[in-house]
Design a protein around this motif. Structure first.
Motif, PDB file in Angstrom:
ATOM      1  N   VAL A 174       0.788  -1.156   0.057  1.00 13.34           N
ATOM      2  CA  VAL A 174      -0.214   0.088   0.166  1.00 13.34           C
ATOM      3  C   VAL A 174       1.053   1.528  -0.016  1.00 13.34           C
ATOM      4  O   VAL A 174       0.475   2.261  -0.574  1.00 13.34           O
ATOM      5  CB  VAL A 174      -1.058  -0.018   1.395  1.00 13.34           C
ATOM      6  N   PHE A 175       1.879   1.155   0.661  1.00 12.40           N
ATOM      7  CA  PHE A 175       2.727   2.324   0.842  1.00 12.40           C
ATOM      8  C   PHE A 175       3.423   2.434  -0.408  1.00 12.40           C
ATOM      9  O   PHE A 175       3.412   3.784  -1.286  1.00 12.40           O
ATOM     10  CB  PHE A 175       3.922   2.099   1.846  1.00 12.40           C
ATOM     11  N   ASN A 176       3.917   1.609  -1.004  1.00 12.34           N
ATOM     12  CA  ASN A 176       4.598   1.838  -2.567  1.00 12.34           C
ATOM     13  C   ASN A 176       3.665   2.340  -3.436  1.00 12.34           C
ATOM     14  O   ASN A 176       3.936   3.108  -4.248  1.00 12.34           O
ATOM     15  CB  ASN A 176       5.040   0.542  -2.850  1.00 12.34           C
ATOM     16  N   SER A 177       2.349   1.804  -3.481  1.00 15.32           N
ATOM     17  CA  SER A 177       1.232   2.415  -4.407  1.00 15.32           C
ATOM     18  C   SER A 177       1.005   3.825  -4.284  1.00 15.32           C
ATOM     19  O   SER A 177       0.867   4.501  -4.985  1.00 15.32           O
ATOM     20  CB  SER A 177       0.048   1.287  -4.285  1.00 15.32           C
ATOM     21  N   VAL A 178       0.898   4.195  -2.819  1.00 13.61           N
ATOM     22  CA  VAL A 178       0.641   5.447  -2.691  1.00 13.61           C
ATOM     23  C   VAL A 178       1.847   6.620  -3.074  1.00 13.61           C
ATOM     24  O   VAL A 178       1.697   7.495  -3.495  1.00 13.61           O
ATOM     25  CB  VAL A 178       0.361   5.774  -1.071  1.00 13.61           C
ATOM     26  N   SER A 179       3.067   6.065  -2.688  1.00 11.46           N
ATOM     27  CA  SER A 179       4.161   6.823  -3.236  1.00 11.46           C
ATOM     28  C   SER A 179       4.271   7.109  -4.683  1.00 11.46           C
ATOM     29  O   SER A 179       4.575   8.050  -5.023  1.00 11.46           O
ATOM     30  CB  SER A 179       5.552   6.273  -2.722  1.00 11.46           C
ATOM     31  N   ILE A 180       3.763   5.869  -5.356  1.00 10.73           N
ATOM     32  CA  ILE A 180       4.083   6.137  -6.700  1.00 10.73           C
ATOM     33  C   ILE A 180       2.879   7.367  -7.252  1.00 10.73           C
ATOM     34  O   ILE A 180       3.254   7.945  -8.334  1.00 10.73           O
ATOM     35  CB  ILE A 180       3.749   4.584  -7.542  1.00 10.73           C
ATOM     36  N   PHE A 181       1.741   6.996  -6.646  1.00 10.00           N
ATOM     37  CA  PHE A 181       0.793   8.307  -7.066  1.00 10.00           C
ATOM     38  C   PHE A 181       1.195   9.539  -6.830  1.00 10.00           C
ATOM     39  O   PHE A 181       0.966  10.375  -7.480  1.00 10.00           O
ATOM     40  CB  PHE A 181      -0.451   7.660  -6.362  1.00 10.00           C
ATOM     41  N   VAL A 182       1.859   9.733  -5.466  1.00 12.66           N
ATOM     42  CA  VAL A 182       2.048  11.008  -5.112  1.00 12.66           C
ATOM     43  C   VAL A 182       3.326  11.434  -6.071  1.00 12.66           C
ATOM     44  O   VAL A 182       3.284  12.816  -6.521  1.00 12.66           O
ATOM     45  CB  VAL A 182       2.494  11.055  -3.508  1.00 12.66           C
ATOM     46  N   VAL A 183       4.216  10.785  -6.260  1.00 11.35           N
ATOM     47  CA  VAL A 183       5.307  11.091  -6.986  1.00 11.35           C
ATOM     48  C   VAL A 183       4.873  11.359  -8.396  1.00 11.35           C
ATOM     49  O   VAL A 183       5.503  12.267  -9.035  1.00 11.35           O
ATOM     50  CB  VAL A 183       6.546  10.057  -7.080  1.00 11.35           C
ATOM     51  N   ALA A 184       4.008  10.596  -8.980  1.00 16.60           N
ATOM     52  CA  ALA A 184       3.595  10.778 -10.352  1.00 16.60           C
ATOM     53  C   ALA A 184       2.760  12.152 -10.348  1.00 16.60           C
ATOM     54  O   ALA A 184       2.975  12.906 -11.572  1.00 16.60           O
ATOM     55  CB  ALA A 184       2.700   9.500 -10.904  1.00 16.60           C
ATOM     56  N   PHE A 185       2.162  12.305  -9.362  1.00 12.48           N
ATOM     57  CA  PHE A 185       1.179  13.636  -9.685  1.00 12.48           C
ATOM     58  C   PHE A 185       2.162  14.766  -9.572  1.00 12.48           C
ATOM     59  O   PHE A 185       1.994  15.764 -10.308  1.00 12.48           O
ATOM     60  CB  PHE A 185       0.258  13.507  -8.327  1.00 12.48           C
ATOM     61  N   PHE A 186       3.039  14.775  -8.512  1.00 16.11           N
ATOM     62  CA  PHE A 186       3.885  15.944  -8.404  1.00 16.11           C
ATOM     63  C   PHE A 186       4.804  16.194  -9.556  1.00 16.11           C
ATOM     64  O   PHE A 186       5.059  17.302 -10.077  1.00 16.11           O
ATOM     65  CB  PHE A 186       4.292  16.007  -7.028  1.00 16.11           C
ATOM     66  N   GLY A 187       5.226  15.184 -10.102  1.00 16.97           N
ATOM     67  CA  GLY A 187       6.244  15.282 -11.003  1.00 16.97           C
ATOM     68  C   GLY A 187       5.577  15.629 -12.303  1.00 16.97           C
ATOM     69  O   GLY A 187       6.115  16.429 -13.271  1.00 16.97           O
ATOM     70  N   THR A 188       4.312  15.182 -12.565  1.00 19.92           N
ATOM     71  CA  THR A 188       3.660  15.586 -13.796  1.00 19.92           C
ATOM     72  C   THR A 188       3.135  16.898 -13.678  1.00 19.92           C
ATOM     73  O   THR A 188       3.294  17.700 -14.835  1.00 19.92           O
ATOM     74  CB  THR A 188       2.437  14.542 -14.118  1.00 19.92           C
ATOM     75  N   TYR A 189       2.710  17.347 -12.704  1.00 21.12           N
ATOM     76  CA  TYR A 189       2.441  18.695 -12.437  1.00 21.12           C
ATOM     77  C   TYR A 189       3.516  19.961 -12.595  1.00 21.12           C
ATOM     78  O   TYR A 189       3.425  20.649 -13.185  1.00 21.12           O
ATOM     79  CB  TYR A 189       1.510  19.012 -10.998  1.00 21.12           C
ATOM     80  N   ALA A 190       4.719  19.596 -11.986  1.00 22.77           N
ATOM     81  CA  ALA A 190       5.912  20.221 -12.221  1.00 22.77           C
ATOM     82  C   ALA A 190       6.269  20.459 -13.653  1.00 22.77           C
ATOM     83  O   ALA A 190       6.744  21.369 -14.094  1.00 22.77           O
ATOM     84  CB  ALA A 190       7.132  19.920 -11.464  1.00 22.77           C
TER      85      ALA A 190
END
Length: 581
Positions: A174-190
């Motif tokens: 669960v932690f890895n899935s959430v981290s992938i979502f958070v990193v993908a969100f901020f990386g794409t937004y940046a």
């Protein structure tokens, strides 16, 4: 310089235009425009003698035509590829360098020189060369740095997240899935941030590397080995690509930007001369090419393709500037942070002048043209402005190509300013030729005109009073009562009254343009109304000459901004001093 598919206007006639219909009175102005723009149904739709017999599927002729078409297209592709290579041999050299770089990496894979533990990740070295290896050195450095930084930062972040996920125990997935979502969100937004556009590829590599390390490391339990192996293979592929691309016949984006802007000076100068010569020689397009109407490339028209290349080079200049900023000092560009933006500024100033050349070409494409005898009155002045303008553009282009300053003793704009002043003086003296002088009203205003203006002022005052007192009850003008009554119960007598009132205020329906009218001496007009249409055509044709002259003067005014931009480039880039003869 005459473009293909052109024909000169007939001499000895003021407004005589070649006929493309059986009758010269069978259409409107829109129809005449349509004749010039659209292909003729019987002339352009098929070739004489073309066989229109349908071919049955799976017949001998069907397969024969398919094979013949395939052979013909193959020959065309081969000829085009050969011409592309011979016109720019750098493309052949670049292809050979790509093959050499991939061969070197493949040799390392075949012999497994670094060790068997890294052999499973050699694919990343090959992919790095394919992705990073670009045509110019600047583009290769740009992508290589983006890929390296993206991989390094993503690997470091993934290793940190892996250590944290190991502490979560059974919640690691669960932690890895959430981290992938958070990193993908901020990386794409940046990545979407405007100033981060040059690093878009680096953000993509960052997301790919992070997901790859997290997923692969979780399955194998070797986060560190996965991250380090990927980074080493990417560094190996990027190093081989940069080494081959830089050491073997390097192709610099800075040189391409320098040569592109210098070439655009010559192209705009050629278009300017072509427009002035074509206009003075009364050259007109028989049929306007369809590609020109949608602003596509037309290779067989140097006037059109000249200014179009300068106008269309905006994105190319910006791209080359971005790549050139990554390149190290080389050749004549011997300083870090070389002022490539000043080059783009000069290109923008040149494009500002090219817009005027485009408008001059539009005067040639126009349906309404000035008479040849009126053009001949201003021929010397227009010709001189065109020649001097082209001379200034070519002079700056040659100075830019040799990276030389302008002569400080001589003013490069002196001659063309003098020519423009002579043209302006000639326009002031012969201004009666640029309008229809027969319709001028000389002296005091007539009584009818005074009455018309008085009635118009009264109507405007009433309308304004009605708007300011919209909630009050006021007495409307008399003509409003008539209009309201007529809209409900139309009456011929009332309509006559309204038409007489409208004629006094100048509100009347504009008649359509005459189509293919001939104003040669002795020509007959069909109806009395055609005389008024001919007068309108004379006025419009005279104004077209004034438009061409004013656009040429505006072009001269814009040259000063171009010279200032070039002087600024000379100071920033430290060009060499001009050689004074």
């Amino acid at each position: 310089m005459a473009a293909p598919k052109l024909e000169s206007f007939r001499r000895g006639s003021m407004f005589d235009v070649s006929f493309r219909r059986s009758s010269m009175f069978d259409g409107s102005f829109r129809q005449s425009i349509r004749d010039r723009l659209l292909p003729h149904p019987t002339r352009d739709s098929f070739y004489p003698g073309e066989d229109k017999t349908p071919v049955r599927c799976c017949s001998y002729r069907y397969f024969s035509d398919k094979i013949t078409g395939f052979v013909t297209k193959s020959q065309d592709v081969f000829v085009t590829a050969w011409e592309m290579g011979t016109s720019d041999p750098r493309k052949i050299i670049f292809s050979a360098k790509m093959g050499l770089a991939l061969t070197l990496v493949s040799i390392l894979v075949f012999f497994k020189l670094p060790g068997s533990e890294l052999s499973n990740h050699y694919l990343w070295a090959i992919l790095t060369i394919v992705v990073v290896f670009e045509f110019s050195i600047g583009a290769t450095f740009s992508k290589g740095c983006n890929r390296g930084l993206g991989t390094l930062s993503a690997g470091a972040l993934a290793l940190g997240m892996a250590e944290i996920s190991a502490l979560t125990g059974q919640w690691a997935e669960v932690f890895n899935s959430v981290s992938i979502f958070v990193v993908a969100f901020f990386g794409t937004y940046a990545k979407l941030y405007p100033t981060m556009k040059p690093y878009e590829y680096g953000f993509r590599v960052f997301l790919l590397t992070y997901c790859y390390v997290i997923v692969s490391g979780y399955r194998t339990g070797e986060f560190m080995e996965t991250a380090v192996s990927r980074f080493l293979m990417i560094a190996l592929g990027g190093g081989i690509g940069l080494l081959v691309n830089t050491c073997i016949y390097p192709i610099w984006a800075g040189d391409d930007l320098h040569n592109l802007i210098a070439k655009n000076f010559v192209n705009v100068a050629t278009s300017l001369e072509g427009c002035v010569n074509a206009y003075l020689n009364c050259v007109a397009y028989d049929t306007i090419p369809s590609k020109m109407l949608v602003y596509e490339a037309v290779t067989d028209d140097p006037v059109y393709s000249g200014y179009r290349s300068a106008v269309q080079s905006t994105s190319q200049e910006d791209t080359l500037m971005g790549f050139a900023s990554w390149e190290p000092p080389h050749g004549p560009y011997r300083s870090f942070r070389y002022p490539w933006k000043a080059y783009v500024k000069v290109g923008g100033a040149l494009r500002h002048c090219a817009f005027m050349v485009m408008a001059l070409h539009g005067c040639i494409l126009s349906e309404i043209q000035a008479a040849e005898d009126k053009r001949s009155v201003f021929r010397n002045e227009l010709q001189r402005v065109g020649v001097e303008g082209a001379k200034v553009l070519r002079s700056i282009g040659e100075k830019l190509k040799t990276m030389e300053r302008l002569n400080p003793i001589e003013d490069i704009l002196h001659e063309i300013h003098q020519a423009a002043e002579e043209l302006q003086s000639k326009i002031d003296k012969k201004s009666y030729l640029l309008v229809n002088a027969e319709t001028w009203e000389i002296g005091n205003r007539s009584k009818d005109l005074t009455d018309d203006l008085k009635n118009l002022d009264e109507d405007v005052s009433r309308i304004l009073a009605h708007k300011s007192q919209s909630e009050a009850t006021i007495r409307p003008p008399k003509n409003w009562d008539v209009v309201t009554t007529t809209s409900k119960n139309p009456n011929p007598a009332t309509l006559t009254t309204i038409q007489s009132q409208q004629s006094r205020t100048g509100i009347q329906k504009q008649s359509s343009w005459p189509s293919r009218i001939s104003l040669t001496p002795g020509s007959l007009l069909i109806t009395p109304g055609d005389d008024e249409a001919a007068q309108m055509y004379r006025s419009a044709s005279a104004l077209s000459l004034a438009t061409f002259a004013s656009l040429l003067i505006e072009f001269v005014a814009r040259l000063e901004n171009l010279v200032n931009a070039y002087d600024e480039l000379c100071e920033i880039a430290n060009f060499k001093e001009a050689v004074v003869a």
